[in-house]
Write a protein that holds these residues in place. Sequence first.
Motif, PDB file in Angstrom:
ATOM      1  N   TRP A   1     -48.259   9.033 -54.652  1.00 37.68           N
ATOM      2  CA  TRP A   1     -48.993   7.847 -54.196  1.00 37.68           C
ATOM      3  C   TRP A   1     -48.861   7.646 -52.692  1.00 37.68           C
ATOM      4  O   TRP A   1     -49.686   6.946 -52.080  1.00 37.68           O
ATOM      5  CB  TRP A   1     -48.524   6.607 -54.952  1.00 37.68           C
ATOM      6  N   VAL A   2     -47.859   8.264 -52.091  1.00 38.85           N
ATOM      7  CA  VAL A   2     -47.737   8.222 -50.628  1.00 38.85           C
ATOM      8  C   VAL A   2     -48.946   8.915 -49.986  1.00 38.85           C
ATOM      9  O   VAL A   2     -49.430   8.501 -48.925  1.00 38.85           O
ATOM     10  CB  VAL A   2     -46.424   8.903 -50.172  1.00 38.85           C
TER      11      VAL A   2
ATOM     12  N   ILE B   1     -53.082   6.542 -48.653  1.00 39.46           N
ATOM     13  CA  ILE B   1     -53.754   6.621 -47.357  1.00 39.46           C
ATOM     14  C   ILE B   1     -55.229   6.990 -47.539  1.00 39.46           C
ATOM     15  O   ILE B   1     -56.106   6.472 -46.830  1.00 39.46           O
ATOM     16  CB  ILE B   1     -53.042   7.602 -46.400  1.00 39.46           C
ATOM     17  N   PHE B   2     -55.513   7.830 -48.542  1.00 35.53           N
ATOM     18  CA  PHE B   2     -56.912   8.146 -48.846  1.00 35.53           C
ATOM     19  C   PHE B   2     -57.648   6.920 -49.394  1.00 35.53           C
ATOM     20  O   PHE B   2     -58.834   6.723 -49.119  1.00 35.53           O
ATOM     21  CB  PHE B   2     -56.990   9.299 -49.842  1.00 35.53           C
ATOM     22  N   ALA B   3     -56.944   6.100 -50.185  1.00 36.18           N
ATOM     23  CA  ALA B   3     -57.565   4.889 -50.734  1.00 36.18           C
ATOM     24  C   ALA B   3     -57.950   3.924 -49.611  1.00 36.18           C
ATOM     25  O   ALA B   3     -59.050   3.356 -49.603  1.00 36.18           O
ATOM     26  CB  ALA B   3     -56.600   4.208 -51.715  1.00 36.18           C
TER      27      ALA B   3
ATOM     28  N   PHE C   1     -50.435  -0.351 -36.429  1.00 32.83           N
ATOM     29  CA  PHE C   1     -49.663  -1.376 -37.135  1.00 32.83           C
ATOM     30  C   PHE C   1     -49.317  -0.950 -38.564  1.00 32.83           C
ATOM     31  O   PHE C   1     -48.261  -1.335 -39.083  1.00 32.83           O
ATOM     32  CB  PHE C   1     -50.415  -2.713 -37.113  1.00 32.83           C
ATOM     33  N   GLY C   2     -50.178  -0.147 -39.186  1.00 34.51           N
ATOM     34  CA  GLY C   2     -49.827   0.402 -40.498  1.00 34.51           C
ATOM     35  C   GLY C   2     -48.627   1.325 -40.397  1.00 34.51           C
ATOM     36  O   GLY C   2     -47.722   1.298 -41.247  1.00 34.51           O
ATOM     37  N   SER C   3     -48.585   2.148 -39.351  1.00 32.15           N
ATOM     38  CA  SER C   3     -47.454   3.053 -39.117  1.00 32.15           C
ATOM     39  C   SER C   3     -46.176   2.265 -38.863  1.00 32.15           C
ATOM     40  O   SER C   3     -45.095   2.636 -39.338  1.00 32.15           O
ATOM     41  CB  SER C   3     -47.748   3.961 -37.914  1.00 32.15           C
ATOM     42  N   LEU C   4     -46.301   1.165 -38.122  1.00 34.08           N
ATOM     43  CA  LEU C   4     -45.144   0.313 -37.825  1.00 34.08           C
ATOM     44  C   LEU C   4     -44.580  -0.292 -39.098  1.00 34.08           C
ATOM     45  O   LEU C   4     -43.345  -0.336 -39.286  1.00 34.08           O
ATOM     46  CB  LEU C   4     -45.554  -0.792 -36.838  1.00 34.08           C
ATOM     47  N   LEU C   5     -45.464  -0.748 -40.010  1.00 35.91           N
ATOM     48  CA  LEU C   5     -45.005  -1.318 -41.279  1.00 35.91           C
ATOM     49  C   LEU C   5     -44.250  -0.269 -42.097  1.00 35.91           C
ATOM     50  O   LEU C   5     -43.191  -0.568 -42.667  1.00 35.91           O
ATOM     51  CB  LEU C   5     -46.206  -1.854 -42.065  1.00 35.91           C
ATOM     52  N   CYS C   6     -44.776   0.952 -42.157  1.00 33.29           N
ATOM     53  CA  CYS C   6     -44.086   2.028 -42.879  1.00 33.29           C
ATOM     54  C   CYS C   6     -42.705   2.303 -42.286  1.00 33.29           C
ATOM     55  O   CYS C   6     -41.751   2.619 -43.014  1.00 33.29           O
ATOM     56  CB  CYS C   6     -44.925   3.310 -42.835  1.00 33.29           C
ATOM     57  N   TYR C   7     -42.589   2.171 -40.980  1.00 30.27           N
ATOM     58  CA  TYR C   7     -41.333   2.457 -40.285  1.00 30.27           C
ATOM     59  C   TYR C   7     -40.252   1.428 -40.604  1.00 30.27           C
ATOM     60  O   TYR C   7     -39.071   1.784 -40.761  1.00 30.27           O
ATOM     61  CB  TYR C   7     -41.579   2.501 -38.778  1.00 30.27           C
ATOM     62  N   ILE C   8     -40.639   0.161 -40.748  1.00 31.59           N
ATOM     63  CA  ILE C   8     -39.631  -0.902 -40.860  1.00 31.59           C
ATOM     64  C   ILE C   8     -39.352  -1.361 -42.287  1.00 31.59           C
ATOM     65  O   ILE C   8     -38.309  -1.965 -42.545  1.00 31.59           O
ATOM     66  CB  ILE C   8     -40.015  -2.140 -40.004  1.00 31.59           C
TER      67      ILE C   8
ATOM     68  N   LEU D   1     -46.231   1.613 -49.373  1.00 31.30           N
ATOM     69  CA  LEU D   1     -47.569   2.041 -49.791  1.00 31.30           C
ATOM     70  C   LEU D   1     -48.651   1.183 -49.138  1.00 31.30           C
ATOM     71  O   LEU D   1     -49.725   1.684 -48.799  1.00 31.30           O
ATOM     72  CB  LEU D   1     -47.698   1.981 -51.313  1.00 31.30           C
ATOM     73  N   LEU D   2     -48.368  -0.117 -48.954  1.00 32.17           N
ATOM     74  CA  LEU D   2     -49.316  -0.976 -48.240  1.00 32.17           C
ATOM     75  C   LEU D   2     -49.496  -0.494 -46.806  1.00 32.17           C
ATOM     76  O   LEU D   2     -50.622  -0.465 -46.282  1.00 32.17           O
ATOM     77  CB  LEU D   2     -48.835  -2.432 -48.252  1.00 32.17           C
ATOM     78  N   GLY D   3     -48.389  -0.109 -46.160  1.00 32.04           N
ATOM     79  CA  GLY D   3     -48.476   0.425 -44.800  1.00 32.04           C
ATOM     80  C   GLY D   3     -49.312   1.697 -44.757  1.00 32.04           C
ATOM     81  O   GLY D   3     -50.132   1.889 -43.850  1.00 32.04           O
TER      82      GLY D   3
END
Length: 402
Positions: free
Chosen positions: A49-50, A54-56, A87-94, A102-104
Motif C-alpha cells: 500500500w506504500v 501514491i498512485f491513488a 508537504f506530502g514528503s514532509l508528512l511521511c518524514y515526521i 499512507l496519507l502522506g
Amino acid sequence: MKSKIHFHEFALLMALLMSIVSFSIDAVLPALGEIGKVFTLQNSNQAQWVIISIFAGMTIGQLIAGPLSDAIGRKRILFTGIIIYFFGSLLCYITQSFEWFLLGRFIQGIGVSGPYVATISIVRDKYSGAQMARIMSLIMMVFMVAPAIAPSLGQLIIHFFGWRDIFVLYMVYALVVAAWVALRLEETLVAENRLPMQLQAFQLGFKEVLSNKTTMSYLLCAGFCFGGFIGYLGTSQQIFMQQFGKTGQEFSAYFAVLAGVMGIASFTNSRIVMRFGMRPICMYGFLGLCVISLVFLIIQLSAVSISFWMFMLYACILFLLFGTLFGNLNAIAMEPMGHVAGMASAIIGASSSILSLILASIIGQLYNGTLVPMTCGFVILCGLAFGITLYEKKQPNRLEGA
C-alpha cells in the motif's frame, strides 16, 4: 518568439519532471521491509500500500491538475503540484503512524500529478504525431535512469542515515526541479488558448475522450499495461528480497539492470517509431508480452523449480517490450486530443490509472511467494490489450501515419 530552452535540455527537464513519480516509488522500495517492521504490519503484502497509495493520489490529482493546466497555464500547475508534493514528503518524514504515512504518500501522489499532467501537455503543446512519440521515447529513456539509480540511492541513505531520510531526498529533488522550471521553461499555453475550468468543459472533455475509439482503445491498453507493471512494482521487494534472497545492494543492482533494459528499449523505439509506426510496435509488443508470459507460466505450472536467473531472463524480456510501449501508448491516445490536451491528459491518465490500480491491487494481494499470480496477470492483461489493438486498427476514425 524563439524558445530559450533547447531540444535536448527540454527533453531532459521533461524527463526529470516525470521522474518525480518513479523516483518517489523506486527509492523507497528497499525500505519496505523496514517500514513494515517499524509500523508493525501483520502481513508483508500490506507494505504494498506504500506503492499503491501514491498512485491513488496521483489518479485523483490528475482530474484536478488537467483542467487547471488548461485554465491557468502549465507552469502554475507545475509549481502547485511540487509544493503539495513537498508537504506530502514532509508528512511521511515526521509521522509515527502507518495510516498518516499512507496519507502522506497519497498527498505526494496528488502533488506529482501536477508535473505528470503538465509534462505530457507541454510536450503535446509543442509536438504531435510520430514526432511526439519520438520525444516521448527520449523522455522515457532519461526517465528510466531514475528507477536504475533510485533503489541504490535509497539503500545508501538507509545505510548511512535511516529510511525516513529518503523523504528528505524527495524534498530536495522537488526544490531543484522547481528552480530549473522557473529559470528555463517558458509557458507553452498562451492566455488566448486557455479554457475556463467549468464542469461543462470537463463533461465535454470526458465525452470527447469516450467517443473517440482510438483514445478509448489505447486508454484501456495503457490501463492493462500499467496494471501489470504496477502489480510487479508492488511485489518486487518481496520477489527479490524474500523469494530469491537478493537483499541490499543486490536488489538495487538487479533492479537497475531491468531499468537499463527498459531505457535501451525506449531509446530504440525513438529511433524506429518514425519508420515502423506506433501501432505496429504496440500491437507486436503486447503479443510478445502475452506469449512470453504464457510460456513462463507453463514452465512454472510444470513443477519446474524457478531459479533466479530464469526469472531475470523473463523480466528482461518483459522490460524490453515495456520500453517500446510506454511512450507510444500515451502518444496514440493523445493524438486526436490536441485541442483539449490538458483536459484529455487528465481524463486519460486518471481513467487508465483507476483501472491500473484495481488490477495491480488484485495482482499484488494474490502474491503467495511464487511468480504465478504476476505471470497470470501479464498473460491475461497483455492478451486483452493485443485484442484491443487489433480492434482499433480496423476502426474508421483512427489517424493515419501513426
